[in-house]
Design a protein around this motif. Structure first.
Motif, PDB file in Angstrom:
ATOM      1  N   ARG B   4     -30.021  12.348 -35.242  1.00 37.48           N
ATOM      2  CA  ARG B   4     -31.330  13.013 -35.269  1.00 37.48           C
ATOM      3  C   ARG B   4     -31.867  13.119 -36.677  1.00 37.48           C
ATOM      4  O   ARG B   4     -33.027  12.888 -36.942  1.00 37.48           O
ATOM      5  CB  ARG B   4     -31.190  14.419 -34.701  1.00 37.48           C
ATOM      6  CG  ARG B   4     -31.698  14.560 -33.314  1.00 37.48           C
ATOM      7  CD  ARG B   4     -31.804  16.024 -32.966  1.00 37.48           C
ATOM      8  NE  ARG B   4     -33.178  16.461 -33.010  1.00 37.48           N
ATOM      9  CZ  ARG B   4     -34.057  16.227 -32.044  1.00 37.48           C
ATOM     10  NH1 ARG B   4     -33.726  15.550 -30.997  1.00 37.48           N
ATOM     11  NH2 ARG B   4     -35.295  16.681 -32.138  1.00 37.48           N
ATOM     12  N   GLY B 141     -40.085  20.845 -36.267  1.00 40.97           N
ATOM     13  CA  GLY B 141     -38.724  20.310 -36.213  1.00 40.97           C
ATOM     14  C   GLY B 141     -37.817  21.366 -35.615  1.00 40.97           C
ATOM     15  O   GLY B 141     -37.818  22.513 -36.063  1.00 40.97           O
ATOM     16  N   ARG B 142     -37.078  21.000 -34.572  1.00 40.42           N
ATOM     17  CA  ARG B 142     -36.333  22.036 -33.842  1.00 40.42           C
ATOM     18  C   ARG B 142     -35.214  22.634 -34.673  1.00 40.42           C
ATOM     19  O   ARG B 142     -35.047  23.858 -34.711  1.00 40.42           O
ATOM     20  CB  ARG B 142     -35.778  21.441 -32.545  1.00 40.42           C
ATOM     21  CG  ARG B 142     -36.910  21.031 -31.609  1.00 40.42           C
ATOM     22  CD  ARG B 142     -36.422  20.741 -30.213  1.00 40.42           C
ATOM     23  NE  ARG B 142     -37.540  20.337 -29.380  1.00 40.42           N
ATOM     24  CZ  ARG B 142     -37.548  20.403 -28.054  1.00 40.42           C
ATOM     25  NH1 ARG B 142     -36.492  20.830 -27.422  1.00 40.42           N
ATOM     26  NH2 ARG B 142     -38.604  20.020 -27.371  1.00 40.42           N
ATOM     27  N   VAL B 300     -32.068  21.551 -29.199  1.00 42.46           N
ATOM     28  CA  VAL B 300     -32.644  20.220 -29.419  1.00 42.46           C
ATOM     29  C   VAL B 300     -32.815  19.457 -28.101  1.00 42.46           C
ATOM     30  O   VAL B 300     -33.610  18.526 -28.026  1.00 42.46           O
ATOM     31  CB  VAL B 300     -31.817  19.346 -30.396  1.00 42.46           C
ATOM     32  CG1 VAL B 300     -31.831  19.928 -31.780  1.00 42.46           C
ATOM     33  CG2 VAL B 300     -30.415  19.130 -29.897  1.00 42.46           C
ATOM     34  N   THR B 301     -32.070  19.852 -27.069  1.00 49.49           N
ATOM     35  CA  THR B 301     -32.202  19.128 -25.808  1.00 49.49           C
ATOM     36  C   THR B 301     -33.041  19.900 -24.785  1.00 49.49           C
ATOM     37  O   THR B 301     -33.300  19.404 -23.712  1.00 49.49           O
ATOM     38  CB  THR B 301     -30.817  18.884 -25.175  1.00 49.49           C
ATOM     39  OG1 THR B 301     -30.160  20.141 -25.049  1.00 49.49           O
ATOM     40  CG2 THR B 301     -29.987  17.961 -26.029  1.00 49.49           C
ATOM     41  N   ASP B 303     -35.967  21.480 -22.670  1.00 50.43           N
ATOM     42  CA  ASP B 303     -37.359  21.232 -22.318  1.00 50.43           C
ATOM     43  C   ASP B 303     -38.153  22.506 -22.575  1.00 50.43           C
ATOM     44  O   ASP B 303     -37.816  23.569 -22.060  1.00 50.43           O
ATOM     45  CB  ASP B 303     -37.483  20.858 -20.840  1.00 50.43           C
ATOM     46  CG  ASP B 303     -37.076  19.419 -20.588  1.00 50.43           C
ATOM     47  OD1 ASP B 303     -36.995  18.658 -21.566  1.00 50.43           O
ATOM     48  OD2 ASP B 303     -36.850  19.064 -19.421  1.00 50.43           O
TER      49      ASP B 303
END
Lengths: 333, 306
Positions: B4, B141-142, B300-301, B303
């Motif tokens: 990432r 940016g997460r 980061v994953t 939804d």
């Protein structure tokens, strides 16, 4: 269904990826067992004002969330401004202004503080011009007087404007606007329409989701229609209207039999009319390779048919929409 | 995660190319992401946190503890040695101990509650306001957003403990005689050095709360209902202390993030025992690592549907 969408898509445009601001291939999102978006092939040409239509719950917002990297696609791929999403999210999103599922702000911050916060979140934005850019964006949506007001005191319409101002903090190549006129009064709606036109005139691609068909008809060059997670039609506004079946011609004349003969000679399927009045109305359906309206009138007049009224009618966008998506849609004209 | 970050780097490089190609004015957008951008976001986050009425209400509540202790003892007189919270009996002799006594009172419940609110609200609060989606499409940016949120929570830990110690010391100064500080080992140190030791205590307790902050941040990524994450974080702090008080569960004690919360007293010996500080920092660091990784993996994953 997808075959139908394919007939409407301008294939020449769809194949040239460089000219597309948004392109998706088989984009799919499943939430557990429910399919929210199913095999979407969007093609949004650069510079277009693309109306993304669909009933509530047809997958519009989920699609927008996938395009912006908020939601991961279950399958398929999406390209925004020529780069794959969400892989190139850091490169793409600074060039995209967006309003997603209504505006949202921290209620305890003022309008200007909220905008500064979102601007600071973009690591590519320059801090020294932030205040100027925030002031300009507020000015552009007519909110300068409320800049120092806490966001919780904003009306729905003001929040909507503030959301638009957030999308305008930087020059953008693409604007993604989800229901941008929601909650606005008629005057605000007109202003937003004028704003969108001015972006389009600057060459910005605008992707606007809406269920206000009148708005889409006035604004958009291209249209995509969603129904139950699928894209059931896509193309220019004119293509979509045309795809709704053949146009009908209506002639008002005292010489009905002659008119029928002439129209039939042009390949028009004439309906057997009833001589209800002396000013009879002849109605027919035009063939696919239709003549221009003026050519039909010329042919009628050449045969000494006295034409007192003439019209070529097509299905309205609303009729097309209901045909494509079924009944039960909250149409607001 | 490394892939990432690699993406982010190439993304930045690509953006630089795009910016050049597009002829974007450089007064608006820097071609390359700079570390100063993250510092600015942190600055903005801290400003946001400390302009919130709620933050000041919590700091005010923490400030009430030394004020109440000071006034109560001033009016009712000191308690006899060995009764009440630690250090309480020393206040009438030396007002400087108000801050330390207040800290002892604040650690089990009040401080964890405020940390629970701040850390538990970090992501869930943004999600419930809907601002999370706008921060992410900015794009923040997460991972960067999580780091900034965590640093802000850590800053609040320090603000909270400093409030208790500094205000307590000031209250003691006003209400009681002050003088050289008698340490637990019996030695006396001058007032100045005593005050430095008190600041070290504030730092110790702030570090103690870092593990809890990481737990709160992780819980905050699990929900869009901030009150749930806040309550869960605070309850965990209490549960951990209860487990720590049950002798039969002694085998677990060294692994509890609350295990060394009250060991700050080691800083009040002569010479100060820094071993507990280091051991505590290590323990908290382990919690930060574990729950920080969990938070990043989850976030980061995730939804973002709010």
């Amino acid at each position: 269904m997808s075959g139908r969408a394919g007939t409407v898509v301008d294939d020449a445009v769809a194949d040239d990826a460089a000219d597309l601001a948004i392109r998706t291939r088989g984009l799919t999102k499943r939430f557990r067992s429910q399919v929210a978006v199913d095999g979407l092939d969007l093609a949004v040409p650069r510079g277009a004002v693309y109306g993304f239509l669909g009933p509530n719950g047809s997958g519009k917002t989920t699609t927008i969330r996938m395009l912006l990297g908020l939601v991961r696609a279950t399958a398929g791929e999406a390209e925004v401004l020529g780069s794959p999403m969400p892989r190139a999210i850091d490169a793409v999103l600074p060039r995209v202004g967006a309003l997603v599922e209504g505006p949202a702000f921290s209620p305890y911050l003022t309008g200007a503080q909220n905008l500064r916060r979102f601007d600071a979140a973009d690591r590519h934005s320059i801090g020294s011009t932030r205040d100027t850019r925030v002031a300009e964006a507020l000015e552009r949506v007519g909110l300068s007087h409320a800049a120092a007001k806490k966001a919780h005191a904003y009306s729905l319409g003001m929040k909507q404007r503030l959301g638009l101002a957030n999308a305008l903090l930087m020059p953008r190549d693409l604007l993604v606007l989800d229901e941008p006129t929601n909650g606005l009064d008629p005057q605000g709606t007109r202003e937003v329409r004028a704003l969108i036109r001015s972006f389009a005139a600057d060459g910005t691609t605008v992707f606007v989701s809406s269920h206000l068909l009148a708005e889409v008809e006035q604004l958009c060059t291209h249209v995509g229609v969603m129904s139950a997670g699928r894209l059931v039609a896509q193309g220019t506004l004119e293509e979509l209207r045309r795809s709704g079946g053949r146009a009908r011609v209506r002639v008002r004349t005292p010489d009905a039999p002659a008119a029928r003969r002439v129209l039939a000679g042009l390949g028009i399927e004439v309906e057997s009319g009833s001589a209800a009045s002396d000013l009879e109305v002849v109605v027919g359906t035009l063939p696919d390779d239709e003549e221009a309206p003026e050519a039909i009138v010329a042919a009628l007049v050449a045969e000494r048919v006295r034409v007192r009224g003439f019209a070529v009618e097509r299905a309205s966008l609303e009729q097309r929409f209901v045909e494509l998506t079924g009944e039960g849609f909250d149409v607001v004209a | 995660m490394s892939s990432r970050e690699a993406d982010a780097t190439t993304g930045a490089a690509r953006d630089a190319d795009l910016a050049d190609a597009g002829g974007t004015t450089d007064t608006v957008r820097r071609p390359r992401a700079a570390a100063s951008g993250t510092l600015r976001l942190l600055g903005n986050e801290l400003a946001t946190l400390f302009t919130r009425w709620r933050t000041w209400a919590m700091l005010g509540a923490l400030a009430l503890i030394p004020i109440l202790i000071g006034i109560a003892i001033r009016i009712a007189g000191g308690s006899s040695a060995g009764r009440g919270p630690a250090f309480l009996d020393q206040i009438t002799g030396n007002g400087l101990f108000v801050g330390i006594a207040a800290m002892t009172v604040a650690i089990p419940l009040f401080l964890p509650l405020t940390i629970g609110v701040t850390a538990g609200d970090a992501i869930a609060g943004e999600a419930s306001h809907g601002t999370l989606r706008y921060l992410l499409i900015a794009p923040a940016g997460r991972i960067r957003l999580l780091v900034v949120k965590y640093l802000a929570a850590a800053a609040f830990c320090l603000a909270g403990t400093l409030t208790v110690v500094v205000l307590g010391t000031l209250v003691g100064w006003l209400l009681f005689p002050i003088g050289p500080v008698t340490l637990l080992s019996g030695d006396e140190i001058p007032v100045g050095e005593g005050l430095l030791r008190f600041l070290a205590v504030a730092a110790y307790v702030a570090v103690s709360l870092l593990g809890l902050s990481a737990i709160g941040l992780f819980l905050s990524t699990l929900t869009t209902v901030p009150i749930g994450a806040m309550a869960a974080t605070s309850i965990l702090a209490v549960v951990s202390q209860i487990v720590g008080a049950i002798p039969q569960l002694e085998a677990l004690h060294p692994w509890l993030f609350t295990d060394r919360w009250l060991d700050f007293a080691d800083l009040l010996r002569s010479p100060p025992v820094w071993d507990s500080f280091a051991a505590n920092a290590l323990l908290q660091g382990a919690y930060v690592l574990v729950f920080g990784t969990l938070a990043i993996t989850r976030f980061v994953t995730r939804d973002v549907l709010s």
